[in-house]
Design a protein around this motif. Structure first.
Motif, short mmCIF file in Angstrom:
data_model
loop_
_atom_site.label_atom_id
_atom_site.label_comp_id
_atom_site.label_asym_id
_atom_site.label_seq_id
_atom_site.Cartn_x
_atom_site.Cartn_y
_atom_site.Cartn_z
N TRP A 8 0.84 -1.20 0.00
CA TRP A 8 0.00 0.00 0.00
C TRP A 8 0.87 1.25 0.00
O TRP A 8 0.67 2.17 -0.79
CB TRP A 8 -0.92 -0.01 1.22
CG TRP A 8 -1.92 1.11 1.23
CD1 TRP A 8 -3.17 1.11 0.69
CD2 TRP A 8 -1.74 2.41 1.80
NE1 TRP A 8 -3.80 2.32 0.90
CE2 TRP A 8 -2.94 3.14 1.58
CE3 TRP A 8 -0.70 3.03 2.48
CZ2 TRP A 8 -3.11 4.45 2.01
CZ3 TRP A 8 -0.87 4.34 2.91
CH2 TRP A 8 -2.06 5.04 2.68
N TYR A 9 1.86 1.28 0.90
CA TYR A 9 2.76 2.44 0.97
C TYR A 9 3.60 2.55 -0.30
O TYR A 9 3.87 3.66 -0.78
CB TYR A 9 3.67 2.32 2.19
CG TYR A 9 2.99 2.65 3.49
CD1 TYR A 9 2.45 3.91 3.71
CD2 TYR A 9 2.89 1.70 4.50
CE1 TYR A 9 1.81 4.22 4.90
CE2 TYR A 9 2.26 2.00 5.69
CZ TYR A 9 1.72 3.25 5.90
OH TYR A 9 1.10 3.56 7.07
N LEU A 10 4.03 1.41 -0.84
CA LEU A 10 4.83 1.43 -2.06
C LEU A 10 4.02 2.00 -3.23
O LEU A 10 4.52 2.84 -4.00
CB LEU A 10 5.30 0.02 -2.40
CG LEU A 10 6.17 -0.13 -3.66
CD1 LEU A 10 7.48 0.64 -3.51
CD2 LEU A 10 6.44 -1.61 -3.96
N ASN A 11 2.77 1.58 -3.34
CA ASN A 11 1.92 2.06 -4.42
C ASN A 11 1.64 3.55 -4.28
O ASN A 11 1.73 4.31 -5.26
CB ASN A 11 0.61 1.27 -4.45
CG ASN A 11 -0.28 1.68 -5.60
OD1 ASN A 11 -1.23 2.44 -5.42
ND2 ASN A 11 0.02 1.17 -6.78
N ARG A 12 1.31 4.00 -3.08
CA ARG A 12 0.99 5.41 -2.87
C ARG A 12 2.22 6.28 -3.08
O ARG A 12 2.16 7.33 -3.71
CB ARG A 12 0.44 5.62 -1.45
CG ARG A 12 -0.92 5.02 -1.22
CD ARG A 12 -1.97 5.72 -2.07
NE ARG A 12 -3.31 5.26 -1.76
CZ ARG A 12 -4.01 4.44 -2.50
NH1 ARG A 12 -3.48 3.94 -3.59
NH2 ARG A 12 -5.23 4.10 -2.18
N SER A 13 3.36 5.86 -2.54
CA SER A 13 4.57 6.69 -2.64
C SER A 13 5.08 6.75 -4.08
O SER A 13 5.47 7.82 -4.56
CB SER A 13 5.66 6.15 -1.72
OG SER A 13 6.00 4.81 -2.05
N HIS A 64 4.87 1.06 -9.77
CA HIS A 64 3.56 1.51 -9.30
C HIS A 64 2.46 0.54 -9.72
O HIS A 64 1.61 0.15 -8.91
CB HIS A 64 3.29 2.91 -9.88
CG HIS A 64 1.97 3.49 -9.48
ND1 HIS A 64 1.68 3.86 -8.18
CD2 HIS A 64 0.84 3.76 -10.21
CE1 HIS A 64 0.45 4.34 -8.13
NE2 HIS A 64 -0.08 4.28 -9.34
N VAL A 65 2.48 0.14 -10.97
CA VAL A 65 1.46 -0.79 -11.47
C VAL A 65 1.62 -2.17 -10.83
O VAL A 65 0.64 -2.79 -10.42
CB VAL A 65 1.54 -0.88 -13.01
CG1 VAL A 65 0.64 -2.00 -13.53
CG2 VAL A 65 1.17 0.44 -13.64
N ALA A 66 2.87 -2.64 -10.75
CA ALA A 66 3.11 -3.97 -10.18
C ALA A 66 2.66 -4.05 -8.72
O ALA A 66 2.08 -5.06 -8.30
CB ALA A 66 4.59 -4.32 -10.29
#
Length: 200
Positions: A8-13, A64-66
């Motif tokens: 979640w944090y990886l996608n948002r950041s 981001h997509v992954a």
């Protein structure tokens, strides 16, 4: 596939950093048009930085997509990353993100094939990067929970970390667009022929 706060944090950041990179690349591309990047800044510097930031954006976009697909908290399939219709999770906002990705892919592909295209054809397709940036902004505003759902709370402390960079990115591109517009409307300075110049 997995679920947890890390994805979640990886996608948002990555989404927020990606917006900043795309904005910077877009601004540099706009300011470098007509061969003028600005006073004291060589054109090749802005072109090189523009190109490198665009490539870095592609790498970050893959992450981001992954991370979105790998996170099982929401149901996002791999094919939904390239097809902007048919998603079950927030289909409009996810579809806009996919559309932005597709537009970026077209811009990158034609840039790699630039030597095989006419300048007019390449430039026409390259202008899609503006649309890709705008669609990406709307995607982030609609699908992200970091900005909340009520515009009145956009600058609330819990949303400020995402809202301020987003507003700054929008302001930067608008400012660059105004500068570009001012350059196109400014009459070109007519240089006096060398033979007619008076010598001291």
């Amino acid at each position: 596939m997995t679920d947890g706060p890390f994805l979640w944090y990886l996608n948002r950041s990555t989404g927020l950093v990606l917006l900043v990179l795309l904005t910077t690349s877009t601004v540099l591309g706009v300011l470098a048009m007509n061969g003028r990047a600005g006073r004291g800044v060589p054109r090749f510097v802005t072109q090189s930085l523009h190109r490198n930031l665009a490539l870095l954006s592609v790498v970050l976009l893959v992450v981001h997509v992954a991370s979105a697909v790998a996170d099982t908290f929401v149901d996002i399939r791999w094919w939904q990353a390239v097809v902007p219709v048919g998603a079950t999770y927030m289909p409009v906002w996810l579809g806009l993100g996919t559309l932005s990705l597709d537009l970026m892919a077209v811009v990158v592909l034609t840039s790699l094939l630039r030597s095989h295209l006419s300048l007019r054809a390449w430039h026409s397709v390259h202008l899609l990067s503006w649309l890709a940036w705008g669609v990406a902004v709307v995607h982030g505003l609609g699908i992200g929970t970091d900005l909340g759902t009520d515009p009145a709370t956009l600058l609330a402390p819990e949303h400020r970390w995402a809202a301020l960079p987003t507003l700054a990115c929008v302001g930067a591109v608008l400012a660059a667009g105004l500068v570009r517009l001012g350059r196109t409307r400014r009459p070109a300075r007519v240089r006096e022929p060398l033979a007619e110049r008076s010598l001291p």
